[in-house]
Design a protein around this motif. Structure first.
Motif, mmCIF file in Angstrom:
data_model
loop_
_atom_site.group_PDB
_atom_site.id
_atom_site.type_symbol
_atom_site.label_atom_id
_atom_site.label_comp_id
_atom_site.label_asym_id
_atom_site.label_seq_id
_atom_site.Cartn_x
_atom_site.Cartn_y
_atom_site.Cartn_z
ATOM 1 N N SER A 228 7.476 -12.359 3.535
ATOM 2 C CA SER A 228 8.165 -12.160 2.256
ATOM 3 C C SER A 228 7.755 -10.843 1.600
ATOM 4 O O SER A 228 6.689 -10.292 1.860
ATOM 5 C CB SER A 228 7.873 -13.336 1.325
ATOM 6 N N LYS A 229 8.642 -10.375 0.732
ATOM 7 C CA LYS A 229 8.393 -9.137 -0.012
ATOM 8 C C LYS A 229 7.156 -9.289 -0.907
ATOM 9 O O LYS A 229 6.420 -8.337 -1.147
ATOM 10 C CB LYS A 229 9.617 -8.803 -0.864
ATOM 11 N N SER A 230 6.929 -10.500 -1.342
ATOM 12 C CA SER A 230 5.762 -10.758 -2.203
ATOM 13 C C SER A 230 4.461 -10.426 -1.501
ATOM 14 O O SER A 230 3.462 -10.130 -2.153
ATOM 15 C CB SER A 230 5.745 -12.224 -2.634
ATOM 16 N N ASN B 178 12.550 -12.869 -1.393
ATOM 17 C CA ASN B 178 12.189 -11.691 -2.189
ATOM 18 C C ASN B 178 11.819 -12.042 -3.626
ATOM 19 O O ASN B 178 11.335 -11.189 -4.370
ATOM 20 C CB ASN B 178 13.314 -10.667 -2.164
ATOM 21 N N ASN B 179 12.031 -13.279 -4.030
ATOM 22 C CA ASN B 179 11.729 -13.656 -5.410
ATOM 23 C C ASN B 179 10.685 -14.764 -5.526
ATOM 24 O O ASN B 179 10.465 -15.278 -6.613
ATOM 25 C CB ASN B 179 13.020 -14.084 -6.118
ATOM 26 N N ASN C 218 17.143 -14.464 1.980
ATOM 27 C CA ASN C 218 16.471 -13.213 1.587
ATOM 28 C C ASN C 218 16.256 -13.153 0.076
ATOM 29 O O ASN C 218 15.220 -12.670 -0.392
ATOM 30 C CB ASN C 218 17.265 -11.996 2.070
ATOM 31 N N THR C 219 17.203 -13.651 -0.692
ATOM 32 C CA THR C 219 17.038 -13.686 -2.145
ATOM 33 C C THR C 219 15.857 -14.575 -2.520
ATOM 34 O O THR C 219 15.024 -14.203 -3.355
ATOM 35 C CB THR C 219 18.330 -14.202 -2.815
#
Length: 176
Positions: free
Chosen positions: A140-142, A120-121, A116-117
């Protein structure tokens, strides 16, 4: 003399009856003692069996005698020892499996945090799209940052990109 012989026969008859009664009394007492001994030994086996059936694996009959009941008691105690040993082994294996399971769950949780890290990056986003063109969990968060809109699982790919006609975009399906 006849009188005397009759008296001797009568005396012998009384003496024979006395010895018969003594032998009968002795046999009866011996029968009761043997019967009580057998009943006591069978009751011990029965009691130990009931205790084992109720989960008490510590119950033992105790070997007694060299006859068939003694052999049965020894075999029963040996069987109970084996059952108890196997039960203890199963308990140990179960505890080992629980430890392994806890370690695996801990490793999965740690890896999930790491993944997840990373997701998210990352600078580039990616979407997971199912066969019927619905977004799947794991994007992904992106993606939200790049698309400037809320992305959610189960959302239609066409709706996300506002595609009315599927001919406006070329989609390639990858077969597993």
């Amino acid at each position: 003399m006849l009188q005397h012989r009759i008296a001797d026969v009568e005396a012998n008859k009384k003496q024979a009856m006395l010895w018969t009664m003594i032998a009968l009394a002795f046999s009866s007492v011996l029968f009761v003692v043997i019967a009580l001994s057998l009943i006591r030994r069978v009751s011990r086996i029965s009691h130990a069996t009931s205790m084992i059936a109720n989960g008490n694996l510590q119950a033992r009959v105790g070997a007694q005698g060299g006859d068939e009941l003694g052999q049965l008691a020894r075999s029963f105690d040996q069987m109970t020892d084996n059952v108890e040993r196997l039960n203890n082994e199963i308990a140990r294996k179960n505890a080992d499996l629980q430890d392994v399971n806890q370690n695996l769950e801990k490793m999965v949780a740690e890896r999930t945090v790491t993944i997840n890290t990373i997701l998210n990056n990352v600078k580039f986003g990616f979407l997971l799209i199912g066969r019927i063109l619905l977004l799947a969990e794991g994007f992904s968060k992106s993606c939200q940052d790049l698309l400037g809109t809320k992305v959610k699982a189960g959302q239609s790919f066409r709706e996300l990109f506002q595609l009315q006609d599927h001919r406006n975009v070329a989609l390639y399906r990858v077969r597993p």
